[in-house]
Design an enzyme around this catalytic site. Structure first.
Site, PDB file in Angstrom:
ATOM      1  CB  THR A 151       0.164   4.778 -32.053  1.00  0.00           C
ATOM      2  OG1 THR A 151       1.499   5.273 -32.220  1.00  0.00           O
ATOM      3  CG2 THR A 151      -0.816   5.786 -32.628  1.00  0.00           C
ATOM      4  CE  LYS A 177       2.111   8.634 -31.788  1.00  0.00           C
ATOM      5  NZ  LYS A 177       2.533   7.822 -33.011  1.00  0.00           N
ATOM      6  CB  THR A 190       3.247   8.915 -37.008  1.00  0.00           C
ATOM      7  OG1 THR A 190       3.088   8.316 -38.241  1.00  0.00           O
ATOM      8  CG2 THR A 190       2.712  10.318 -36.939  1.00  0.00           C
ATOM      9  CD  GLU A 272       6.907   0.993 -33.555  1.00  0.00           C
ATOM     10  OE1 GLU A 272       5.777   1.509 -33.674  1.00  0.00           O
ATOM     11  OE2 GLU A 272       7.548   0.520 -34.505  1.00  0.00           O
ATOM     12  CB  THR A 407      -2.774  -8.501 -37.877  1.00  0.00           C
ATOM     13  OG1 THR A 407      -1.595  -8.479 -37.067  1.00  0.00           O
ATOM     14  CG2 THR A 407      -2.397  -8.498 -39.333  1.00  0.00           C
TER      15      THR A 407
END
Length: 407
Positions: A151, A177, A190, A272, A407
Site C-alpha cells: 500500500t 507488507k 497494516t 511511512e 484523498t
C-alpha cells in the site's frame, strides 16, 4: 546470518518445495495468491484490536475448523473493515479463489489491507484475482506476490532461508507488507506476513513456533504506535522436505524466527516517511516482561523518534521512556549507549551523564546519530533478561502521507 546451520537464499515464499505464488497490481488495487500443491498444515496470528476486519474474523474461523489449507488470497487497496456486507465480500473472494484453483473453499485463507470503512470494489478485486490466477498458471513470481500487497510501502519485503537435516534441505520463506499503523500485538500484526515452509509438522507445533517467532519480531516492532485492524501472519507447512520438525526443532525455530525478524525490520525501515531505523536492546532486566516493556517504550516514544529524525543523541528522552514503561529500574544504576552497529559510545554510565556538553563522547554520539541505522543499548543492571525492539524515526513525510491517505 551468524548461525552457520542456516543459510539465506532467494525466492521468498516459493523457495520451499511445493509452493506456487504470484500477484498482480494495477493502480492501488492488487491481489496475491499463494498455493500449496498439496494440503498444508496452517497456523495464524492476528491483531488484537477490537475493531477487526472481516477477513480476520473469517480466517480465524477457517483455521479453527480446518487442519489443512491449500491457499492464501490477499488484496491491497481496501481493508474490508467496518463495512456493510464486508463478510459477504470476503466469502465471495474465497469462493472465487477456490473456483479458480479448483480447491475446497474451506482450504483458503484470506487477508486484506488498505483503506478502512470503504466497501470492497468487488468488480475490481475479481479482475485482479483473475489476472493473478492467469499468470500463476504460467510462472511463479515471489516478487510479484510481495508487490501486489503493498500500500504505502516503498519497497517489497521478502526473505528465505534453508538448512540441512541428514542431507535433506528444509526451507522457510516469507513475504510481508507494512509501513504505517505498525504496533502489532498478535497473541494467538497494516501489517501482513505470509510464510511458507516444507517441514513436516503438526498444527500445535507450528502454532507454538510461529507465536514465539512473532513475539520476538513483529510484536517488538513499532512504526507509529497505531495497531491496525487487519494485522495477520499466516504460515503454511506442506511437509515436502521429508524432514520432521522433531528432528530439527531448535534449528527450525531459529529459521522461522529469522524470517519473521528480518521482515519486521524491513517493515520498520520502510515506516511511512522514515529516514532512520533504530534497534533498541534493553538488557540486565529482572524479567523478560520488564525488558520488553522498556525496549518497546523507547521505540514507541514520539520524543525519541523525533530526536532520531533530528540526529539528536538526547539520552534524557530514552531514560524517560524506560522510566514510564512500567519496568523495574534504578536510575542510579542504568547505562545508556548509542552505536551504529560498528562502534558504541556511553551517554550514561552507572546513572551518571557521560556525554556532557563539549565531551568527546557527545561529539562521537552526534556523529553516530547521523547514520541511517542506530542501535540504542540500555542496561538496567538488575538481572539477566533482555529484549530487542525495532523502530524508526518520525518526520514531516509521515504527516503528509497520512493526511492525504484517503484523498
Amino acid at each position: 546470518m551468524n548461525d552457520l546451520e542456516i543459510k539465506v537464499i532467494d525466492n521468498g515464499v516459493v523457495a520451499p518445495k511445493g509452493f506456487k505464488a504470484n500477484g498482480f497490481k494495477e493502480d492501488k488495487y492488487g491481489v496475491a495468491l499463494i498455493l500449496s500443491e498439496k494440503e498444508a498444515v496452517a497456523a495464524g496470528v492476528f491483531t488484537t484490536n477490537k475493531v477487526y476486519a472481516h477477513p480476520v474474523k473469517l480466517s480465524k474461523e477457517i483455521l479453527k475448523n480446518n487442519e489443512k489449507i491449500r491457499a492464501i488470497v490477499a488484496n491491497s487497496g481496501n481493508a474490508n473493515c467496518f463495512t456493510k456486507d464486508g463478510m459477504e465480500d470476503a466469502k465471495e473472494m474465497i469462493k472465487e479463489t477456490a473456483r479458480l484453483l479448483n480447491i475446497p473453499e474451506n482450504q483458503v485463507l484470506i487477508a486484506s489491507t488498505g483503506v478502512i470503512g470503504r466497501k470492497m470494489p468487488m468488480d475490481i478485486i475479481k479482475d485482479r484475482l483473475k489476472k493473478t490466477y492467469d499468470i500463476l498458471t504460467k510462472e511463479n513470481n515471489n516478487l510479484n506476490s510481495a508487490k501486489a500487497i503493498m500500500t504505502t510501502d516503498a519497497f517489497p519485503k521478502t526473505t528465505a532461508v534453508e538448512f540441512e537435516v541428514n542431507g535433506k534441505k528444509v526451507r522457510v520463506g516469507g513475504i510481508a507488507k507494512g509501513a504505517g499503523m505498525i504496533a502489532p500485538n498478535m497473541l494467538h500484526a497494516t501489517m501482513l506476513c505470509f510464510i511458507t515452509t516444507d517441514i513436516e509438522i503438526n498444527r500445535d507445533e507450528l502454532t507454538e513456533s510461529l507465536q514465539n517467532a512473532v513475539d520476538e519480531s513483529f510484536n517488538s516492532a513499532v512504526v507509529d504506535g497505531d495497531m491496525s485492524t487487519n494485522d495477520t501472519v499466516f504460515v503454511l507447512a506442506n511437509g515436502e522436505s521429508g524432514v520432521n520438525y522433531k528432528d530439527c526443532k531448535e534449528t527450525f525455530d531459529k529459521a522461522i524466527a529469522y524470517v519473521c525478524r528480518e521482515l519486521a525490520k524491513m517493515i520498520v525501515s520502510d515506516g511511512e516517511g522514515a529516514t532512520k531505523f533504530m534497534e533498541v536492546l534493553v538488557r540486565g532486566a529482572k524479567t523478560k516482561e520488564d525488558a520488553k516493556k522498556a525496549s518497546m517504550s523507547v521505540v514507541r516514544s514520539l520524543l525519541v523518534k523525533t530526536a532520531l529524525f533530528g540526529s539528536d543523541p538526547n539520552w534524557g528522552r530514552i531514560v524517560a521512556a524506560v522510566g514510564y514503561s512500567g519496568a523495574e529500574m534504578d536510575m542510579n544504576k542504568i547505562d545508556v549507549l548509542i552505536g551504529d552497529f560498528k562502534e558504541e559510545v556511553y551517554l550514561v554510565k552507572d546513572g551518571e551523564q557521560i556525554a556532557d556538553e563539549g565531551t568527546a563522547e557527545l561529539i562521537k554520539a552526534e556523529e553516530i546519530m547521523k547514520n541511517e541505522k542506530i542501535k540504542i543499548i540500555v542496561d538496567l543492571k538488575l538481572g539477566n533478561e533482555e529484549n530487542t525492539s525495532y523502530g524508526c524515526d518520525l518526520g514531516y513525510e509521515y504527516v503528509r502521507i497520512n493526511s492525504e491517505y484517503t484523498t
